[in-house]
Design a protein around this motif. Structure first.
Motif, PDB file in Angstrom:
ATOM      1  N   PHE A 144      41.989  44.459  44.808  1.00  0.00           N
ATOM      2  CA  PHE A 144      40.739  44.754  45.523  1.00  0.00           C
ATOM      3  C   PHE A 144      39.532  44.210  44.757  1.00  0.00           C
ATOM      4  O   PHE A 144      38.627  43.607  45.343  1.00  0.00           O
ATOM      5  CB  PHE A 144      40.603  46.265  45.752  1.00  0.00           C
ATOM      6  CG  PHE A 144      39.354  46.644  46.472  1.00  0.00           C
ATOM      7  CD1 PHE A 144      39.182  46.328  47.809  1.00  0.00           C
ATOM      8  CD2 PHE A 144      38.335  47.315  45.802  1.00  0.00           C
ATOM      9  CE1 PHE A 144      38.014  46.677  48.477  1.00  0.00           C
ATOM     10  CE2 PHE A 144      37.171  47.662  46.466  1.00  0.00           C
ATOM     11  CZ  PHE A 144      37.014  47.342  47.800  1.00  0.00           C
ATOM     12  N   ILE A 145      39.520  44.384  43.437  1.00  0.00           N
ATOM     13  CA  ILE A 145      38.410  43.877  42.620  1.00  0.00           C
ATOM     14  C   ILE A 145      38.358  42.350  42.687  1.00  0.00           C
ATOM     15  O   ILE A 145      37.284  41.760  42.847  1.00  0.00           O
ATOM     16  CB  ILE A 145      38.549  44.377  41.166  1.00  0.00           C
ATOM     17  CG1 ILE A 145      38.324  45.889  41.112  1.00  0.00           C
ATOM     18  CG2 ILE A 145      37.577  43.656  40.240  1.00  0.00           C
ATOM     19  CD1 ILE A 145      38.682  46.514  39.795  1.00  0.00           C
ATOM     20  N   LEU A 146      39.507  41.696  42.569  1.00  0.00           N
ATOM     21  CA  LEU A 146      39.541  40.232  42.659  1.00  0.00           C
ATOM     22  C   LEU A 146      39.135  39.751  44.048  1.00  0.00           C
ATOM     23  O   LEU A 146      38.481  38.710  44.180  1.00  0.00           O
ATOM     24  CB  LEU A 146      40.930  39.704  42.297  1.00  0.00           C
ATOM     25  CG  LEU A 146      41.312  39.810  40.835  1.00  0.00           C
ATOM     26  CD1 LEU A 146      42.748  39.360  40.621  1.00  0.00           C
ATOM     27  CD2 LEU A 146      40.369  39.000  39.970  1.00  0.00           C
TER      28      LEU A 146
ATOM     29  N   ILE B 267      32.249  37.556  46.982  1.00  0.00           N
ATOM     30  CA  ILE B 267      30.923  37.372  46.379  1.00  0.00           C
ATOM     31  C   ILE B 267      30.738  35.929  45.908  1.00  0.00           C
ATOM     32  O   ILE B 267      29.691  35.322  46.140  1.00  0.00           O
ATOM     33  CB  ILE B 267      30.712  38.368  45.219  1.00  0.00           C
ATOM     34  CG1 ILE B 267      30.609  39.788  45.782  1.00  0.00           C
ATOM     35  CG2 ILE B 267      29.487  38.020  44.403  1.00  0.00           C
ATOM     36  CD1 ILE B 267      30.693  40.868  44.728  1.00  0.00           C
ATOM     37  N   SER B 268      31.760  35.365  45.269  1.00  0.00           N
ATOM     38  CA  SER B 268      31.608  33.996  44.740  1.00  0.00           C
ATOM     39  C   SER B 268      31.508  32.976  45.862  1.00  0.00           C
ATOM     40  O   SER B 268      30.696  32.049  45.777  1.00  0.00           O
ATOM     41  CB  SER B 268      32.766  33.652  43.802  1.00  0.00           C
ATOM     42  OG  SER B 268      33.989  33.604  44.504  1.00  0.00           O
TER      43      SER B 268
ATOM     44  N   VAL C 188      40.022  27.132  47.840  1.00  0.00           N
ATOM     45  CA  VAL C 188      41.278  26.461  47.483  1.00  0.00           C
ATOM     46  C   VAL C 188      41.743  26.911  46.096  1.00  0.00           C
ATOM     47  O   VAL C 188      42.936  27.199  45.887  1.00  0.00           O
ATOM     48  CB  VAL C 188      41.115  24.925  47.543  1.00  0.00           C
ATOM     49  CG1 VAL C 188      42.295  24.212  46.910  1.00  0.00           C
ATOM     50  CG2 VAL C 188      40.918  24.476  48.974  1.00  0.00           C
ATOM     51  N   PHE C 189      40.829  26.992  45.143  1.00  0.00           N
ATOM     52  CA  PHE C 189      41.216  27.415  43.792  1.00  0.00           C
ATOM     53  C   PHE C 189      41.644  28.879  43.757  1.00  0.00           C
ATOM     54  O   PHE C 189      42.560  29.243  43.015  1.00  0.00           O
ATOM     55  CB  PHE C 189      40.089  27.155  42.793  1.00  0.00           C
ATOM     56  CG  PHE C 189      39.953  25.707  42.423  1.00  0.00           C
ATOM     57  CD1 PHE C 189      41.043  24.972  42.013  1.00  0.00           C
ATOM     58  CD2 PHE C 189      38.727  25.068  42.493  1.00  0.00           C
ATOM     59  CE1 PHE C 189      40.930  23.630  41.681  1.00  0.00           C
ATOM     60  CE2 PHE C 189      38.599  23.736  42.168  1.00  0.00           C
ATOM     61  CZ  PHE C 189      39.702  23.012  41.759  1.00  0.00           C
ATOM     62  N   TYR C 190      41.008  29.733  44.543  1.00  0.00           N
ATOM     63  CA  TYR C 190      41.469  31.121  44.632  1.00  0.00           C
ATOM     64  C   TYR C 190      42.865  31.177  45.246  1.00  0.00           C
ATOM     65  O   TYR C 190      43.707  31.978  44.821  1.00  0.00           O
ATOM     66  CB  TYR C 190      40.494  31.974  45.456  1.00  0.00           C
ATOM     67  CG  TYR C 190      39.520  32.760  44.615  1.00  0.00           C
ATOM     68  CD1 TYR C 190      39.877  33.976  44.057  1.00  0.00           C
ATOM     69  CD2 TYR C 190      38.240  32.294  44.381  1.00  0.00           C
ATOM     70  CE1 TYR C 190      38.996  34.706  43.293  1.00  0.00           C
ATOM     71  CE2 TYR C 190      37.347  33.009  43.609  1.00  0.00           C
ATOM     72  CZ  TYR C 190      37.722  34.215  43.071  1.00  0.00           C
ATOM     73  OH  TYR C 190      36.845  34.929  42.308  1.00  0.00           O
ATOM     74  N   GLY C 191      43.115  30.332  46.244  1.00  0.00           N
ATOM     75  CA  GLY C 191      44.453  30.283  46.841  1.00  0.00           C
ATOM     76  C   GLY C 191      45.498  29.826  45.839  1.00  0.00           C
ATOM     77  O   GLY C 191      46.596  30.391  45.769  1.00  0.00           O
TER      78      GLY C 191
ATOM     79  N   GLY D   5      45.298  30.156  42.624  1.00  0.00           N
ATOM     80  CA  GLY D   5      45.464  31.265  41.687  1.00  0.00           C
ATOM     81  C   GLY D   5      46.352  32.361  42.253  1.00  0.00           C
ATOM     82  O   GLY D   5      47.170  32.953  41.540  1.00  0.00           O
ATOM     83  N   ALA D   6      46.218  32.632  43.555  1.00  0.00           N
ATOM     84  CA  ALA D   6      47.055  33.648  44.195  1.00  0.00           C
ATOM     85  C   ALA D   6      48.518  33.229  44.180  1.00  0.00           C
ATOM     86  O   ALA D   6      49.415  34.059  43.964  1.00  0.00           O
ATOM     87  CB  ALA D   6      46.577  33.892  45.625  1.00  0.00           C
ATOM     88  N   VAL D   7      48.771  31.938  44.384  1.00  0.00           N
ATOM     89  CA  VAL D   7      50.151  31.439  44.330  1.00  0.00           C
ATOM     90  C   VAL D   7      50.710  31.584  42.914  1.00  0.00           C
ATOM     91  O   VAL D   7      51.860  32.010  42.728  1.00  0.00           O
ATOM     92  CB  VAL D   7      50.218  29.970  44.811  1.00  0.00           C
ATOM     93  CG1 VAL D   7      51.562  29.340  44.502  1.00  0.00           C
ATOM     94  CG2 VAL D   7      49.903  29.896  46.293  1.00  0.00           C
ATOM     95  N   ILE D   8      49.907  31.255  41.924  1.00  0.00           N
ATOM     96  CA  ILE D   8      50.356  31.387  40.529  1.00  0.00           C
ATOM     97  C   ILE D   8      50.649  32.845  40.193  1.00  0.00           C
ATOM     98  O   ILE D   8      51.656  33.161  39.539  1.00  0.00           O
ATOM     99  CB  ILE D   8      49.308  30.785  39.572  1.00  0.00           C
ATOM    100  CG1 ILE D   8      49.272  29.273  39.744  1.00  0.00           C
ATOM    101  CG2 ILE D   8      49.606  31.155  38.120  1.00  0.00           C
ATOM    102  CD1 ILE D   8      48.120  28.596  39.038  1.00  0.00           C
ATOM    103  N   ILE D   9      49.809  33.762  40.646  1.00  0.00           N
ATOM    104  CA  ILE D   9      50.045  35.188  40.399  1.00  0.00           C
ATOM    105  C   ILE D   9      51.321  35.646  41.098  1.00  0.00           C
ATOM    106  O   ILE D   9      52.115  36.420  40.538  1.00  0.00           O
ATOM    107  CB  ILE D   9      48.829  36.024  40.839  1.00  0.00           C
ATOM    108  CG1 ILE D   9      47.659  35.770  39.890  1.00  0.00           C
ATOM    109  CG2 ILE D   9      49.160  37.513  40.880  1.00  0.00           C
ATOM    110  CD1 ILE D   9      46.350  36.382  40.344  1.00  0.00           C
ATOM    111  N   ALA D  10      51.539  35.177  42.344  1.00  0.00           N
ATOM    112  CA  ALA D  10      52.758  35.556  43.068  1.00  0.00           C
ATOM    113  C   ALA D  10      53.997  35.061  42.338  1.00  0.00           C
ATOM    114  O   ALA D  10      55.003  35.783  42.248  1.00  0.00           O
ATOM    115  CB  ALA D  10      52.711  35.001  44.484  1.00  0.00           C
TER     116      ALA D  10
END
Length: 134
Positions: free
Chosen positions: A17-19, A25-26, A49-52, A54-59
């Motif tokens: 939720f924080i991310l 916001i960003s 795109v970079f957040y996406g 990052g989400a793939v890397i976290i997954a």
């Protein structure tokens, strides 16, 4: 079934939720800062795109158990060292983003990558394995 339950328990919804709030916001801040059409690049879209990515890397990181990280730590660490050693060879000249600054790799259809940033994570994995072993 037990392993699936453990993976669901490892997911931190508060952190998500924080991310997600940081993401909103960003993107809004970048989009409002780039209100004029003076730039040819849409930086808000690049942020998404970079957040996406990052989400793939976290997954991917959540997919592995801590024991698997211990087993892979040696291989990941030495692979990172090989990439750093490759940066010093003349063979790397075709892949370097800037020949004067030999720290960035230019990867076609991806962009640039600084291997030393990845080595920070690889070093943490290796040191934590050594500490856990002793």
């Amino acid at each position: 079934m037990v392993q699936e339950k453990q993976k669901k328990e490892r997911f931190d919804w508060t952190l998500f939720f924080i991310l997600f709030l940081f993401f909103i916001i960003s993107v809004v801040a970048i989009a409002s800062a780039q209100a004029t059409d003076t730039e040819s690049v849409n930086y808000a879209l690049k942020q998404v795109v970079f957040y996406g990515a990052g989400a793939v890397i976290i997954a991917i990181a959540l997919y592995f158990d801590p024991e698997q990280y211990k087993m892979m730590a040696d291989y990941i660490y030495w692979a990172g060292n090989l990439v750093l050693a490759f940066m010093l060879t003349p063979l790397a000249n075709g892949f370097l983003a800037d020949l004067e600054i030999r720290s960035w790799l230019s990867i076609p259809h991806f962009g640039t990558l600084q291997p030393s940033e990845l080595m920070k994570v690889f070093m943490i994995l290796m040191v934590s394995k050594v500490i856990a072993k002793h």
